[in-house]
Design an enzyme around this catalytic site. Structure first.
Site, PDB file in Angstrom:
ATOM      1  N   LEU A 223       8.214  -1.464 -19.361  1.00 19.04           N
ATOM      2  CA  LEU A 223       7.821  -2.269 -18.199  1.00 19.04           C
ATOM      3  C   LEU A 223       8.597  -3.581 -18.111  1.00 19.04           C
ATOM      4  CD1 LEU A 223       3.921  -2.183 -17.876  1.00 19.04           C
ATOM      5  CD2 LEU A 223       5.586  -1.403 -16.195  1.00 19.04           C
ATOM      6  N   SER A 224       9.339  -3.934 -19.152  1.00 18.56           N
ATOM      7  CA  SER A 224       9.968  -5.244 -19.212  1.00 18.56           C
ATOM      8  C   SER A 224      10.872  -5.555 -18.014  1.00 18.56           C
ATOM      9  CB  SER A 224      10.752  -5.394 -20.515  1.00 18.56           C
ATOM     10  OG  SER A 224       9.868  -5.469 -21.610  1.00 18.56           O
TER      11      SER A 224
ATOM     12  N   THR B 218      12.436  -5.986 -29.376  1.00 21.62           N
ATOM     13  CA  THR B 218      11.210  -5.268 -29.698  1.00 21.62           C
ATOM     14  C   THR B 218      11.460  -4.358 -30.888  1.00 21.62           C
ATOM     15  OG1 THR B 218       9.379  -3.981 -28.761  1.00 21.62           O
ATOM     16  CG2 THR B 218      11.607  -3.348 -28.082  1.00 21.62           C
TER      17      THR B 218
ATOM     18  N   LYS C 154      12.776  -6.813 -34.613  1.00 24.55           N
ATOM     19  CA  LYS C 154      12.301  -8.201 -34.563  1.00 24.55           C
ATOM     20  C   LYS C 154      12.664  -8.989 -35.823  1.00 24.55           C
ATOM     21  CE  LYS C 154       8.528  -7.639 -31.252  1.00 24.55           C
ATOM     22  NZ  LYS C 154       7.111  -7.927 -30.956  1.00 24.55           N
TER      23      LYS C 154
ATOM     24  N   ASN D 275      11.268 -12.235 -30.909  1.00 23.44           N
ATOM     25  CA  ASN D 275      11.215 -11.361 -29.733  1.00 23.44           C
ATOM     26  C   ASN D 275      11.998 -11.935 -28.555  1.00 23.44           C
ATOM     27  OD1 ASN D 275       9.375 -13.359 -28.758  1.00 23.44           O
ATOM     28  ND2 ASN D 275       8.399 -11.815 -27.457  1.00 23.44           N
TER      29      ASN D 275
ATOM     30  N   ASP E  35       5.512 -13.914 -28.384  1.00 22.52           N
ATOM     31  CA  ASP E  35       4.295 -13.104 -28.449  1.00 22.52           C
ATOM     32  C   ASP E  35       3.093 -13.989 -28.746  1.00 22.52           C
ATOM     33  OD1 ASP E  35       5.474 -10.624 -27.955  1.00 22.52           O
ATOM     34  OD2 ASP E  35       5.958 -10.308 -30.066  1.00 22.52           O
TER      35      ASP E  35
ATOM     36  N   GLY F 250      -7.038  -4.195 -37.661  1.00 21.14           N
ATOM     37  CA  GLY F 250      -5.632  -3.934 -37.965  1.00 21.14           C
ATOM     38  C   GLY F 250      -4.972  -5.144 -38.595  1.00 21.14           C
TER      39      GLY F 250
ATOM     40  N   GLY G  21      -1.289  -4.999 -39.199  1.00 21.34           N
ATOM     41  CA  GLY G  21       0.148  -4.815 -39.062  1.00 21.34           C
ATOM     42  C   GLY G  21       0.802  -6.057 -38.489  1.00 21.34           C
TER      43      GLY G  21
ATOM     44  N   TYR H  13      -1.868  -2.540 -23.326  1.00 19.79           N
ATOM     45  CA  TYR H  13      -1.795  -2.754 -21.876  1.00 19.79           C
ATOM     46  C   TYR H  13      -1.613  -1.452 -21.105  1.00 19.79           C
ATOM     47  CZ  TYR H  13       3.321  -2.464 -22.425  1.00 19.79           C
ATOM     48  OH  TYR H  13       4.598  -2.054 -22.729  1.00 19.79           O
TER      49      TYR H  13
ATOM     50  N   GLY I 114      -4.230  -6.251 -22.790  1.00 22.71           N
ATOM     51  CA  GLY I 114      -2.941  -6.774 -23.210  1.00 22.71           C
ATOM     52  C   GLY I 114      -1.937  -7.013 -22.101  1.00 22.71           C
TER      53      GLY I 114
END
Length: 281
Positions: free
Chosen positions: A14-15, A58, A62, A83, A98, A120, A122, A217, A238
């Site tokens: 979507l960027s 991305t 990163k 990013n 971010d 999470g 991560g 998102y 998101g």
């Protein structure tokens, strides 16, 4: 102006749409392309990327782009993750927008935030946990058994660095307990397209949280967000964070500024795109 997104694989990102809509708000002439680079081709691709007016980064690059940069902004140095890259007098500089997008998307939710449960541990979970700790918020990390050592190490790091209570526990134990939290954050892919019926938290846990934030998102309304709404809990997805981190990148690249009504309109348009075409990533 020429910009790009570096990553692999990029899929149907979507960027380009996000950045095009943002640039339209400022009247900037901006071209934004996808640069899907396999790992073995990264060294050869970097000179061209560094010759642009800026680029985003991305997964999985990163951290890998850091050696190619002259300096890191504190936002990127905090996580060792970049990013957004922009030229500067010192050379190419790495940023992490971010965390900017996350904090801005919370808005006035940051006021009175005293405890957060992060599902999470991560990369994105680490960022959420540390940014909340920097606000002075107690952090609980709830993870699967395989992630418990990593979550435990992160909890120890947060307590030592930010002097706030932090702990790690199994998601099952969090679900069975009776402790309440100001904010529940989903930092896992559970519920992401195409697994639309998955939910990372049971109703009993959602009910014990004041608000809910889901980093996903796509879809714009995950099962977690739908359940939060049905349980009358304020909830955010998101998509707004995605837009705000891109807006922060354009602020860095060429000094862009955006009004709240412009950002809301972009969010509504992209939500319609996602509902129409669920293949966007």
């Amino acid at each position: 102006m020429q910009f790009a997104l570096l990553g692999h694989p990029l899929g149907h990102s979507l960027s380009p749409q996000v950045h095009s809509l943002l640039a339209r708000c400022t009247g900037a002439e901006l071209q934004y392309t996808l640069c899907d680079v396999p790992p073995q081709e990264l060294p050869a691709a970097m000179p061209g990327l560094l010759g642009l007016d800026g680029f985003n980064v991305t997964i999985p690059y990163k951290g890998e782009v850091v050696p190619y940069l002259a300096r890191l902004d504190t936002s990127a140095a905090r996580y060792g993750a970049v990013n957004t890259v922009a030229p500067s007098a010192e050379g190419p500089t790495g940023y992490n927008t971010d965390c900017t997008g996350f904090l801005r998307s919370l808005g006035d939710w940051k006021e009175g935030l005293d405890s957060v449960l992060v599902l999470g541990a991560g990369g994105v979970g680490r960022m959420f946990a540390i940014e909340c700790a920097r606000l002075g918020t107690a952090v609980t990390l709830a993870v699967r058994e395989s992630s418990l050592p990593r979550a435990g190490a992160l909890a120890e790091e947060i307590t030592a660095t930010y002097q706030v209570p932090a702990r790690a526990l199994l998601i099952g134990d969090a679900a069975k307990g009776d402790e309440g939290y100001s904010l529940l954050i989903n930092a896992t892919p559970c519920g992401m397209f195409p697994h639309l019926d998955e939910c990372p938290a049971p109703d009993a846990l959602i009910e014990r949280c004041g608000r809910v934030f889901d980093c996903i998102y796509n879809p714009d309304k995950t099962r977690l967000l739908r359940r939060a709404g049905e349980l009358q809990k304020p909830a955010l997805g998101g998509l707004r964070m995605l837009i705000l981190q891109a807006a922060a990148a354009q602020e860095i690249w060429y000094g862009a500024r955006f009004r709240e009504d412009q950002l809301q309109e972009i969010e509504e348009r992209l939500a319609q795109v996602l509902r129409k075409d669920g293949s966007k990533e």
